[in-house]
Motif scaffolding. Structure first.
Motif, PDB file in Angstrom:
ATOM      1  N   GLY A  45      42.714  11.060  -0.688  1.00 59.18           N
ATOM      2  CA  GLY A  45      43.612  10.519   0.197  1.00 59.18           C
ATOM      3  C   GLY A  45      43.206   9.551   1.011  1.00 59.18           C
ATOM      4  N   SER A  46      41.753   8.842   0.681  1.00 61.45           N
ATOM      5  CA  SER A  46      41.230   7.684   1.340  1.00 61.45           C
ATOM      6  C   SER A  46      42.003   6.533   1.308  1.00 61.45           C
ATOM      7  N   ASP A  47      42.631   6.284   0.298  1.00 62.27           N
ATOM      8  CA  ASP A  47      43.318   4.970   0.347  1.00 62.27           C
ATOM      9  C   ASP A  47      44.692   5.000   1.095  1.00 62.27           C
ATOM     10  N   PHE A  48      45.011   6.143   1.479  1.00 64.28           N
ATOM     11  CA  PHE A  48      46.151   6.056   2.020  1.00 64.28           C
ATOM     12  C   PHE A  48      46.332   6.478   3.671  1.00 64.28           C
ATOM     13  N   SER A  49      45.120   6.404   3.994  1.00 68.00           N
ATOM     14  CA  SER A  49      44.925   6.937   5.427  1.00 68.00           C
ATOM     15  C   SER A  49      46.155   6.271   6.406  1.00 68.00           C
ATOM     16  N   ARG A  50      46.602   5.018   6.258  1.00 63.34           N
ATOM     17  CA  ARG A  50      47.283   4.404   7.168  1.00 63.34           C
ATOM     18  C   ARG A  50      48.916   5.144   6.901  1.00 63.34           C
ATOM     19  N   GLN A  51      49.168   5.876   5.886  1.00 65.83           N
ATOM     20  CA  GLN A  51      50.404   6.579   5.565  1.00 65.83           C
ATOM     21  C   GLN A  51      50.453   8.107   6.081  1.00 65.83           C
ATOM     22  N   ILE A  52      49.163   8.572   6.693  1.00 66.77           N
ATOM     23  CA  ILE A  52      49.082   9.942   6.869  1.00 66.77           C
ATOM     24  C   ILE A  52      49.057  10.372   8.382  1.00 66.77           C
ATOM     25  N   HIS A  53      50.014  11.029   8.926  1.00 64.91           N
ATOM     26  CA  HIS A  53      49.862  11.701  10.182  1.00 64.91           C
ATOM     27  C   HIS A  53      49.440  12.883  10.195  1.00 64.91           C
ATOM     28  N   ILE A  54      48.500  13.456  10.632  1.00 69.29           N
ATOM     29  CA  ILE A  54      48.053  14.907  10.664  1.00 69.29           C
ATOM     30  C   ILE A  54      48.512  15.606  11.950  1.00 69.29           C
ATOM     31  N   LEU A  55      49.150  16.795  11.606  1.00 68.93           N
ATOM     32  CA  LEU A  55      49.741  17.548  12.531  1.00 68.93           C
ATOM     33  C   LEU A  55      49.113  18.907  12.789  1.00 68.93           C
ATOM     34  N   GLU A  56      48.315  19.299  13.560  1.00 67.70           N
ATOM     35  CA  GLU A  56      47.480  20.596  13.767  1.00 67.70           C
ATOM     36  C   GLU A  56      48.457  21.664  14.141  1.00 67.70           C
ATOM     37  N   GLY A  57      48.673  22.608  13.295  1.00 67.62           N
ATOM     38  CA  GLY A  57      49.635  23.629  14.027  1.00 67.62           C
ATOM     39  C   GLY A  57      49.617  24.984  12.877  1.00 67.62           C
ATOM     40  N   ASP A  58      50.219  25.887  13.408  1.00 71.33           N
ATOM     41  CA  ASP A  58      50.605  27.179  12.522  1.00 71.33           C
ATOM     42  C   ASP A  58      52.255  27.466  12.418  1.00 71.33           C
ATOM     43  N   VAL A  59      52.449  27.818  11.338  1.00 74.04           N
ATOM     44  CA  VAL A  59      53.918  28.027  11.360  1.00 74.04           C
ATOM     45  C   VAL A  59      54.349  29.609  12.100  1.00 74.04           C
ATOM     46  N   THR A  60      53.365  30.201  12.198  1.00 76.79           N
ATOM     47  CA  THR A  60      53.929  31.519  12.807  1.00 76.79           C
ATOM     48  C   THR A  60      54.170  31.233  14.287  1.00 76.79           C
ATOM     49  N   GLU A  61      53.867  30.033  14.796  1.00 80.22           N
ATOM     50  CA  GLU A  61      54.276  29.719  16.165  1.00 80.22           C
ATOM     51  C   GLU A  61      55.328  29.116  16.355  1.00 80.22           C
ATOM     52  N   GLU A  62      55.946  29.290  17.605  1.00 77.99           N
ATOM     53  CA  GLU A  62      57.440  28.471  17.848  1.00 77.99           C
ATOM     54  C   GLU A  62      57.089  26.944  17.839  1.00 77.99           C
ATOM     55  N   HIS A  63      58.024  26.077  17.303  1.00 72.86           N
ATOM     56  CA  HIS A  63      57.596  24.695  17.060  1.00 72.86           C
ATOM     57  C   HIS A  63      56.533  24.485  16.296  1.00 72.86           C
ATOM     58  N   LEU A  64      56.068  25.525  15.314  1.00 68.04           N
ATOM     59  CA  LEU A  64      54.838  25.492  14.694  1.00 68.04           C
ATOM     60  C   LEU A  64      53.542  25.324  15.443  1.00 68.04           C
ATOM     61  N   GLY A  65      53.539  25.643  16.607  1.00 69.78           N
ATOM     62  CA  GLY A  65      52.366  25.339  17.415  1.00 69.78           C
ATOM     63  C   GLY A  65      52.269  23.894  18.120  1.00 69.78           C
ATOM     64  N   LEU A  66      53.065  22.822  17.862  1.00 71.83           N
ATOM     65  CA  LEU A  66      53.341  21.534  18.180  1.00 71.83           C
ATOM     66  C   LEU A  66      53.608  21.518  19.689  1.00 71.83           C
ATOM     67  N   ASN A  67      52.953  20.380  20.629  1.00 75.64           N
ATOM     68  CA  ASN A  67      53.525  20.370  21.777  1.00 75.64           C
ATOM     69  C   ASN A  67      54.773  19.780  21.835  1.00 75.64           C
ATOM     70  N   ARG A  68      55.436  19.759  22.939  1.00 77.95           N
ATOM     71  CA  ARG A  68      56.744  19.514  23.360  1.00 77.95           C
ATOM     72  C   ARG A  68      56.825  17.782  23.083  1.00 77.95           C
ATOM     73  N   GLU A  69      55.749  17.112  23.651  1.00 79.76           N
ATOM     74  CA  GLU A  69      55.674  15.671  23.363  1.00 79.76           C
ATOM     75  C   GLU A  69      55.894  15.281  21.796  1.00 79.76           C
ATOM     76  N   LEU A  70      55.165  16.175  21.159  1.00 84.78           N
ATOM     77  CA  LEU A  70      54.886  15.682  19.756  1.00 84.78           C
ATOM     78  C   LEU A  70      56.370  16.187  18.958  1.00 84.78           C
ATOM     79  N   VAL A  71      57.009  17.292  19.212  1.00 80.37           N
ATOM     80  CA  VAL A  71      58.167  17.703  18.894  1.00 80.37           C
ATOM     81  C   VAL A  71      59.184  16.585  19.247  1.00 80.37           C
ATOM     82  N   HIS A  72      59.100  16.111  20.281  1.00 82.30           N
ATOM     83  CA  HIS A  72      60.164  15.021  20.870  1.00 82.30           C
ATOM     84  C   HIS A  72      60.033  13.843  19.996  1.00 82.30           C
TER      85      HIS A  72
END
Ligand SMILES: NC(=O)c1ccc[n+]([C@@H]2O[C@H](COP(=O)([O-])OP(=O)(O)OC[C@H]3O[C@@H](n4cnc5c(N)ncnc54)[C@H](OP(=O)(O)O)[C@@H]3O)[C@@H](O)[C@H]2O)c1
Length: 353
Positions: A45-72
């Motif tokens: 993935g190293s050649d593509f780092s500018r195309q990648i956004h990493i979201l840390e989360g868990d599908v078992t949580e509401e909004h996949l555990g992403l905070n409100r600002e991120l979801v927005h």
């Protein structure tokens, strides 16, 4: 396009990410642990780092555990979402967890897609939502059929859930059979399915070498049963084709129209491992097995139902999808299967494990 992928740390998720990155898409990768993605980010993935956004989360949580600002911030930004995250356990003891991740998690993913106005969700299911039947279809299966394990049942229930969203967004259900390594390189980064079986055979060989008595090691499998293996690059090509060419409500069996027989797999394993004592016999009662053979068969018990029947999977929808996308249909001959099996069996790391 901007594409969100769940399960991006997984066997399929990483291969899918790479294919989409090579095409120039911008990816939002949902992972439980950013750290676990490090090897990918520093390697392929190293050649593509500018195309990648990493979201840390868990599908078992509401909004996949992403905070409100991120979801927005994701609102109106994501053009398509591949939902690949799942718990691939066949163990009855994991039933609740399996449903929580595979059904509850899918519901959270669908709700997030609605909330951020993502127009298309591609759900990675499994061909084995067919359950204990021997004839499949490219249609929703009844959810009250009999299943081999909670994994199959949870994936079938999740398909039904996904299907109910087809009035609100475009949904596509993609059903791979048993995913094996890359047909060109043999490489596979998984211990699931075929690889659990191959690992068991390697242990059998180690024991036979230690004994040095030349005694046969018998594996009790019906040689005429076919195993529906599909190389991972073929699965990825199909997932990719579905991004543009699959219509709302489409269901696609990503299966092998000419699956190899268990006797083919046995012959290749025997040859690649140089294991002349390996013998394939039609199933006997466990009373007739040696203790070593019993131990091998007990360790394979989660696969027994799959070893005993050939399932017929029609794949007309997939064939049409691939034709529309100009992608060739699967051609998995003996050489390809040998390359994939040898890719695992001759790998030093897997031999010493
Ligand atoms: N492999 C096959 O033969 C096969 C065949 C048919 C269908 N499928 C389907 O293909 C998809 C991908 O399978 P795979 O072989 O790539 O499996 P995998 O390597 O086990 O990947 C599954 C991914 O799901 C993630 N995950 C699990 N629970 C999660 C949670 N609560 N929240 C967020 N992510 C979670 C895991 O994250 P971590 O890395 O954090 O554990 C992992 O990266 C699955 O939907 C599976 O049902 C696979």
């Amino acid at each position: 396009m901007n594409i969100l992928i769940t399960g991006a740390n997984g066997f399929l998720g990483k291969k899918l990410s790479l294919k989409l990155l090579e095409q120039g898409h911008e990816l939002y990768l949902l992972v439980r642990s950013r750290k676990r993605l490090d090897a990918f980010m520093q390697g392929e993935g190293s050649d593509f780092s500018r195309q990648i956004h990493i979201l840390e989360g868990d599908v078992t949580e509401e909004h996949l555990g992403l905070n409100r600002e991120l979801v927005h911030s994701l609102k109106g930004k994501i053009d398509a979402l591949y939902h690949s995250a799942a718990l691939l356990s066949f163990d009855e003891k994991d039933r609740d967890k399996t449903f929580k991740v595979n059904v509850g998690g899918t519901e959270n993913v669908l709700n997030l897609a609605l909330e951020i106005n993502c127009p298309k969700v591609l759900y990675i299911s499994t061909a084995y939502t067919v359950g204990k039947e021997i004839f499949g279809a490219e249609a929703l299966y009844s959810a009250d059929r009999r299943f081999v394990n909670p994994y199959e049942a949870s994936k079938c229930e999740a398909e039904h859930l996904v299907y109910t969203f087809r009035e609100k967004l475009d949904i596509v259900i993609l059903r791979p059979a048993i995913i094996i390594g890359d047909s060109r390189t043999g490489e596979a980064d998984t211990n699931f399915g075929l690889y659990g079986f191959l690992k068991g055979i390697k242990i059998l060989k180690k024991r036979a070498m230690r004994r040095q008595d030349g005694q046969f090691c018998r594996i009790y499998l019906d040689p005429e049963v076919a195993q529906n293996f599909v190389p991972v690059n073929y699965v990825i090509d199909t997932l990719d084709a579905a991004l543009i060419h699959a219509e709302n409500g489409g269901i696609f069996n990503i299966t092998n129209p000419n699956p190899p027989l268990q006797s083919d797999v046995y012959e290749i394993v025997k040859e690649v491992l140089d294991f002349p004592q390996l013998e394939m016999c039609v199933p006997l009662s466990s009373a007739e097995m040696t203790s070593e053979e019993k131990a091998f068969h007990n360790s394979m018990s989660i696969f027994h139902s799959y070893f005993q029947r050939t399932i017929d999977f029609p794949s007309d929808n997939t064939q049409k999808l691939l034709a529309d996308a100009g992608v060739p249909m699967l051609q998995m001959d003996r050489d390809v299967l040998t390359r994939i099996i040898a890719g695992y069996l001759l790998d030093e790391a897997s031999i010493s494990s």
